[in-house]
Write an enzyme that holds these catalytic residues in place. Structure first.
Site, mmCIF file in Angstrom:
data_model
loop_
_atom_site.group_PDB
_atom_site.id
_atom_site.type_symbol
_atom_site.label_atom_id
_atom_site.label_comp_id
_atom_site.label_asym_id
_atom_site.label_seq_id
_atom_site.Cartn_x
_atom_site.Cartn_y
_atom_site.Cartn_z
ATOM 1 N N GLU A 129 2.187 2.946 -12.458
ATOM 2 C CA GLU A 129 2.588 1.573 -12.147
ATOM 3 C C GLU A 129 1.776 0.540 -12.920
ATOM 4 O O GLU A 129 0.590 0.728 -13.175
ATOM 5 C CB GLU A 129 2.432 1.341 -10.635
ATOM 6 N N CYS A 148 -1.562 -5.899 -15.202
ATOM 7 C CA CYS A 148 -2.523 -4.963 -14.619
ATOM 8 C C CYS A 148 -2.023 -3.551 -14.917
ATOM 9 O O CYS A 148 -0.906 -3.195 -14.537
ATOM 10 C CB CYS A 148 -2.591 -5.227 -13.114
ATOM 11 N N CYS A 184 -6.247 8.942 -8.616
ATOM 12 C CA CYS A 184 -7.592 8.485 -8.980
ATOM 13 C C CYS A 184 -8.612 9.576 -8.706
ATOM 14 O O CYS A 184 -8.487 10.337 -7.760
ATOM 15 C CB CYS A 184 -7.957 7.228 -8.180
ATOM 16 N N CYS A 212 -12.407 5.939 -2.759
ATOM 17 C CA CYS A 212 -12.870 4.743 -2.042
ATOM 18 C C CYS A 212 -12.038 4.581 -0.765
ATOM 19 O O CYS A 212 -10.803 4.620 -0.818
ATOM 20 C CB CYS A 212 -12.761 3.512 -2.933
ATOM 21 N N CYS A 242 -8.924 2.125 -0.460
ATOM 22 C CA CYS A 242 -7.946 2.082 -1.552
ATOM 23 C C CYS A 242 -6.874 3.147 -1.349
ATOM 24 O O CYS A 242 -7.188 4.335 -1.203
ATOM 25 C CB CYS A 242 -8.663 2.302 -2.878
ATOM 26 N N GLY A 257 -6.257 4.367 -10.767
ATOM 27 C CA GLY A 257 -7.216 5.193 -11.497
ATOM 28 C C GLY A 257 -8.537 4.524 -11.803
ATOM 29 O O GLY A 257 -8.724 3.335 -11.612
ATOM 30 N N GLU A 258 -9.458 5.345 -12.270
ATOM 31 C CA GLU A 258 -10.791 4.897 -12.675
ATOM 32 C C GLU A 258 -10.861 4.988 -14.208
ATOM 33 O O GLU A 258 -10.960 6.084 -14.775
ATOM 34 C CB GLU A 258 -11.852 5.784 -12.008
ATOM 35 N N SER A 271 -12.075 -2.517 -15.484
ATOM 36 C CA SER A 271 -12.739 -2.545 -14.183
ATOM 37 C C SER A 271 -13.154 -1.129 -13.788
ATOM 38 O O SER A 271 -12.355 -0.202 -13.849
ATOM 39 C CB SER A 271 -11.766 -3.114 -13.142
ATOM 40 N N SER A 279 -16.779 -2.935 -9.678
ATOM 41 C CA SER A 279 -16.412 -3.056 -8.263
ATOM 42 C C SER A 279 -17.616 -2.671 -7.430
ATOM 43 O O SER A 279 -17.881 -1.487 -7.227
ATOM 44 C CB SER A 279 -15.230 -2.143 -7.951
ATOM 45 N N LEU A 280 -18.347 -3.669 -6.971
ATOM 46 C CA LEU A 280 -19.605 -3.410 -6.259
ATOM 47 C C LEU A 280 -19.316 -3.073 -4.791
ATOM 48 O O LEU A 280 -19.704 -2.035 -4.303
ATOM 49 C CB LEU A 280 -20.509 -4.644 -6.379
ATOM 50 N N ASN A 329 -6.646 -5.820 1.288
ATOM 51 C CA ASN A 329 -5.196 -5.705 1.497
ATOM 52 C C ASN A 329 -4.951 -4.522 2.414
ATOM 53 O O ASN A 329 -5.208 -3.377 2.045
ATOM 54 C CB ASN A 329 -4.493 -5.465 0.160
ATOM 55 N N CYS A 365 -3.982 -4.982 -5.087
ATOM 56 C CA CYS A 365 -5.154 -4.191 -5.457
ATOM 57 C C CYS A 365 -5.300 -3.024 -4.502
ATOM 58 O O CYS A 365 -5.294 -3.217 -3.290
ATOM 59 C CB CYS A 365 -6.427 -5.019 -5.321
HETATM 60 N N1 SAH Z 1 -11.156 2.143 -10.266
HETATM 61 C C1 SAH Z 1 -11.308 0.821 -10.778
HETATM 62 C C2 SAH Z 1 -10.019 0.044 -10.965
HETATM 63 C C3 SAH Z 1 -8.955 0.135 -9.890
HETATM 64 S S1 SAH Z 1 -9.172 -0.725 -8.354
HETATM 65 C C4 SAH Z 1 -12.285 0.048 -9.915
HETATM 66 O O1 SAH Z 1 -12.660 0.536 -8.864
HETATM 67 O O2 SAH Z 1 -12.699 -1.021 -10.331
HETATM 68 C C5 SAH Z 1 -9.153 -2.438 -8.765
HETATM 69 C C6 SAH Z 1 -9.876 -3.304 -7.729
HETATM 70 O O3 SAH Z 1 -9.172 -3.305 -6.488
HETATM 71 C C7 SAH Z 1 -11.285 -2.819 -7.426
HETATM 72 O O4 SAH Z 1 -12.176 -3.901 -7.471
HETATM 73 C C8 SAH Z 1 -11.178 -2.294 -6.006
HETATM 74 O O5 SAH Z 1 -12.407 -2.393 -5.335
HETATM 75 C C9 SAH Z 1 -10.094 -3.184 -5.423
HETATM 76 N N2 SAH Z 1 -9.387 -2.620 -4.262
HETATM 77 C C10 SAH Z 1 -9.080 -1.339 -4.039
HETATM 78 N N3 SAH Z 1 -8.397 -1.207 -2.876
HETATM 79 C C11 SAH Z 1 -8.274 -2.443 -2.348
HETATM 80 C C12 SAH Z 1 -7.648 -2.973 -1.173
HETATM 81 N N4 SAH Z 1 -6.994 -2.199 -0.305
HETATM 82 N N5 SAH Z 1 -7.702 -4.304 -0.966
HETATM 83 C C13 SAH Z 1 -8.325 -5.103 -1.851
HETATM 84 N N6 SAH Z 1 -8.912 -4.669 -2.991
HETATM 85 C C14 SAH Z 1 -8.893 -3.351 -3.236
#
Ligand code: SAH
Length: 368
Positions: A103, A116, A123, A127, A130, A172-173, A205, A226-227, A303, A346
């Site tokens: 996607e 995006c 992935c 996390c 996610c 994905g990462e 990212s 993504s901290l 989200n 996201c």
């Molecule tokens: N793996 C990469 C890129 C994909 S996620 C990364 O972690 O950066 C892109 C962003 O969406 C990241 O900052 C992640 O922390 C955030 N994200 C993931 N799930 C989310 C959710 N349910 N609501 C809001 N942000 C989310």
């Protein structure tokens, strides 16, 4: 397959030109005994013009096109479903050659149109907030499958639209698929035959694969981290695999070592989860962690999605968190929720079933 010009059909297993890099196309050109400049010609057709057939390469003679067709073909993705939001956000679901879906999301915002893109099907990471993370990793995307998302998005632009920014924040990462990512970015940024993207308009990212941050620098693109947490325990709970690869301390040390070009800054992303990491103490710790780093922060209110117990904080909590960072002179932006009519938020790309309630989209708030 029928042919309109009696062209020879490519042999089965014919080389897919779209999948080749400069060297690969060069080898084909050489094997045909053609002059070297033909390599650039073919590549320009593939990337600059996004052709779908060798027949469209009209600065090759008809005979040359026929000869090329005996060896090679152009296999672009043909299946693309578009989910269009009332606010013009569009989610593209592309079906890859092996039937898997990936996607990409087109997000308009005033003067910007951000695409995006995804780097993996599923992935590597897990996390807890996610949805993509719950899928596990099916496979890495190949370089041309990453570029294909951009080429396909071009074909779905409205009149007068132009993609201004590209973010690797889809499924994905990206740093777990570094070779493909780097190759794709080289094809996107190549000024001679590629898509001529400025690396400054591309952001990668990462969930924080600290040892690989340095490999992003030579690509010249922006780096977002993504901290999402301010203590080791909290991060280990929220992002177990990522934190197992590099602790918060190791990650921030790698950020401090990152060779930022002049006038550039790192972006830190921080998903705000109600009652988990959105407190004032979290904001204050975040200020301390980022001290001395040239950076900005994007806050992403969570989200929600079915089956996940985390909750989105109230707007006032988000604003209070932002205020603490701003008071410490950290540029801090909030990604706010948009339409509810396509699934593109996201962390929500991948697997929601149609009968499930639809989550909101998010987008970076118009600059504050
Ligand atoms: N793996 C990469 C890129 C994909 S996620 C990364 O972690 O950066 C892109 C962003 O969406 C990241 O900052 C992640 O922390 C955030 N994200 C993931 N799930 C989310 C959710 N349910 N609501 C809001 N942000 C989310």
């Amino acid at each position: 397959m029928s042919s309109t010009h009696d062209q020879p059909l490519p042999p089965s297993g014919a080389v897919n030109l779209s999948a080749l890099d400069e060297r690969g196309v060069g080898q084909i050109v050489q094997s045909l005994g053609w002059p070297r400049y033909r390599t650039g010609q073919v590549l320009r057709w593939l990337y600059r013009r996004g052709v779908r057939t060798i027949d469209q390469m009209t600065d090759l003679s008809l005979t040359e096109r026929r000869t090329l067709q005996t060896l090679a073909t152009v296999r672009r993705i043909t299946a693309c479903q578009v989910f269009r939001s009332t606010d013009h956000t569009r989610k593209l679901v592309l079906t890859l050659e092996d039937g898997l879906n990936v996607e990409a999301v087109l997000i308009p915002d005033n003067d910007r149109l951000t695409l995006c893109v995804s780097s993996q099907v599923g992935c590597t990471l897990d996390c807890g907030f996610c949805l993509t993370g719950t899928m596990g990793l099916t496979r890495n995307l190949k370089p041309h499958e990453i570029v294909e998302q951009v080429l396909t998005a071009h074909e779905h632009l409205d009149k007068g639209e132009r993609i201004t920014n590209l973010v690797f924040m889809g499924m994905g990462e990206p740093l777990a698929n570094l070779d493909s990512l780097s190759d794709a970015i080289r094809r996107l940024t190549n000024q001679t035959w590629g898509l001529k993207w400025s690396p400054r308009r591309i952001t990668v990212s990462t969930a924080g694969l600290a040892s690989r941050l340095k490999d992003v620098a030579p690509l010249g693109v922006n780096l977002a981290i993504s901290l999402n947490a301010t203590t080791e325990e909290q991060r280990a709970r929220l992002m177990p695999v990522a934190n197992g690869l590099a602790s918060l301390k190791t990650l921030l040390a790698a950020c401090r070592r990152y060779p930022l070009p002049p006038n550039r800054r790192l972006t830190f992303e921080y998903v705000l989860l109600a009652g988990v990491n959105d407190g004032r103490d979290d904001a204050q710790r975040l200020v301390k962690l980022l001290r001395g780093l040239s950076c900005k922060v994007n806050l992403i209110p969570f989200n929600e999605f079915p089956g996940n117990s985390f909750r989105r904080p109230l707007d006032q909590e988000v604003l209070a968190f932002q205020a603490i960072l701003k008071r410490a002179c950290i540029d801090t932006f909030i990604r706010k929720s948009r339409g509810r009519d396509v699934l593109g938020a996201c962390g929500q790309l991948g697997t929601l079933l149609s009968h499930q309630p639809e989550p909101a989209l998010t987008q970076i708030q118009p600059r504050c």
